[in-house]
Design a protein around this motif. Structure first.
Motif, PDB file in Angstrom:
ATOM      1  N   ARG A  42       0.832  -1.206   0.000  1.00 40.87           N
ATOM      2  CA  ARG A  42       0.000   0.000   0.000  1.00 40.87           C
ATOM      3  C   ARG A  42       0.870   1.260   0.000  1.00 40.87           C
ATOM      4  NH1 ARG A  42      -2.757  -3.052   3.920  1.00 40.87           N
ATOM      5  NH2 ARG A  42      -4.505  -4.137   2.967  1.00 40.87           N
ATOM      6  N   LEU A  94       2.165   1.709  -3.421  1.00 46.33           N
ATOM      7  CA  LEU A  94       1.112   2.210  -4.307  1.00 46.33           C
ATOM      8  C   LEU A  94       0.928   3.714  -4.142  1.00 46.33           C
ATOM      9  CD1 LEU A  94      -1.009   1.508  -6.414  1.00 46.33           C
ATOM     10  CD2 LEU A  94      -2.586   1.001  -4.543  1.00 46.33           C
ATOM     11  N   LYS A 132       1.487   6.464  -7.090  1.00 42.72           N
ATOM     12  CA  LYS A 132       0.438   7.412  -7.487  1.00 42.72           C
ATOM     13  C   LYS A 132       0.945   8.847  -7.428  1.00 42.72           C
ATOM     14  CE  LYS A 132      -3.690   4.736  -6.664  1.00 42.72           C
ATOM     15  NZ  LYS A 132      -5.045   4.751  -6.117  1.00 42.72           N
ATOM     16  N   ALA A 163       2.089   0.594 -10.898  1.00 46.28           N
ATOM     17  CA  ALA A 163       0.958   0.716  -9.977  1.00 46.28           C
ATOM     18  C   ALA A 163      -0.033  -0.419 -10.225  1.00 46.28           C
ATOM     19  CB  ALA A 163       0.283   2.068 -10.148  1.00 46.28           C
ATOM     20  N   ALA A 164      -0.244  -0.779 -11.466  1.00 48.55           N
ATOM     21  CA  ALA A 164      -1.156  -1.879 -11.786  1.00 48.55           C
ATOM     22  C   ALA A 164      -0.606  -3.199 -11.243  1.00 48.55           C
ATOM     23  CB  ALA A 164      -1.366  -1.967 -13.291  1.00 48.55           C
ATOM     24  N   VAL A 199       1.261  -3.558  -8.561  1.00 50.29           N
ATOM     25  CA  VAL A 199       1.075  -3.534  -7.112  1.00 50.29           C
ATOM     26  C   VAL A 199      -0.384  -3.846  -6.775  1.00 50.29           C
ATOM     27  CG1 VAL A 199       1.112  -2.053  -5.074  1.00 50.29           C
ATOM     28  CG2 VAL A 199       3.010  -1.987  -6.684  1.00 50.29           C
ATOM     29  N   LYS A 200      -1.317  -3.247  -7.522  1.00 44.44           N
ATOM     30  CA  LYS A 200      -2.734  -3.512  -7.274  1.00 44.44           C
ATOM     31  C   LYS A 200      -3.070  -4.976  -7.513  1.00 44.44           C
ATOM     32  CE  LYS A 200      -4.652   1.026  -8.373  1.00 44.44           C
ATOM     33  NZ  LYS A 200      -5.550   1.746  -9.301  1.00 44.44           N
ATOM     34  N   THR A 201      -2.493  -5.577  -8.545  1.00 42.50           N
ATOM     35  CA  THR A 201      -2.739  -6.981  -8.848  1.00 42.50           C
ATOM     36  C   THR A 201      -2.257  -7.872  -7.707  1.00 42.50           C
ATOM     37  OG1 THR A 201      -2.556  -6.560 -11.213  1.00 42.50           O
ATOM     38  CG2 THR A 201      -2.262  -8.845 -10.483  1.00 42.50           C
ATOM     39  N   LEU A 219      -1.821  -6.989  -4.591  1.00 45.66           N
ATOM     40  CA  LEU A 219      -2.695  -6.755  -3.434  1.00 45.66           C
ATOM     41  C   LEU A 219      -3.990  -7.552  -3.562  1.00 45.66           C
ATOM     42  CD1 LEU A 219      -2.330  -2.945  -2.696  1.00 45.66           C
ATOM     43  CD2 LEU A 219      -1.927  -4.806  -1.105  1.00 45.66           C
ATOM     44  N   ASN A 220      -4.570  -7.576  -4.758  1.00 41.54           N
ATOM     45  CA  ASN A 220      -5.798  -8.343  -4.984  1.00 41.54           C
ATOM     46  C   ASN A 220      -5.550  -9.843  -4.829  1.00 41.54           C
ATOM     47  OD1 ASN A 220      -7.522  -6.209  -5.366  1.00 41.54           O
ATOM     48  ND2 ASN A 220      -7.104  -6.097  -7.566  1.00 41.54           N
TER      49      ASN A 220
END
Length: 66
Positions: free
Chosen positions: A15, A18, A22, A50-51, A53-55, A57-58
């Motif tokens: 986080r 991320l 951003k 960033a994508a 990191v989001k992946t 995290l998901n």
């Protein structure tokens, strides 16, 4: 940083990463709008990172839900 390195990090670290990405993306877009950006490829790289990191995290959230 590749996906394997990101998977080794905790959710809190991801986080923080991320948020950092951003902010970097915002700064790059601001530089582009004012005509100060020299390397336009940096915007795409920041968005992709960033994508990633989001992946991750998901993925972590989905595995914790199981």
């Amino acid at each position: 940083m590749n996906a394997n390195e990101l998977r080794d990090k905790s959710a809190d670290e991801l986080r923080d990463e991320l948020v950092k990405l951003k902010k970097e993306s915002f700064n790059l877009r601001f530089q582009q709008a004012t005509g100060q950006l020299e390397n336009t490829a940096g915007i795409k790289a920041a968005r992709r990172q960033a994508a990633r990191v989001k992946t991750i995290l998901n993925e972590k959230a989905a595995s914790a839900a199981e």
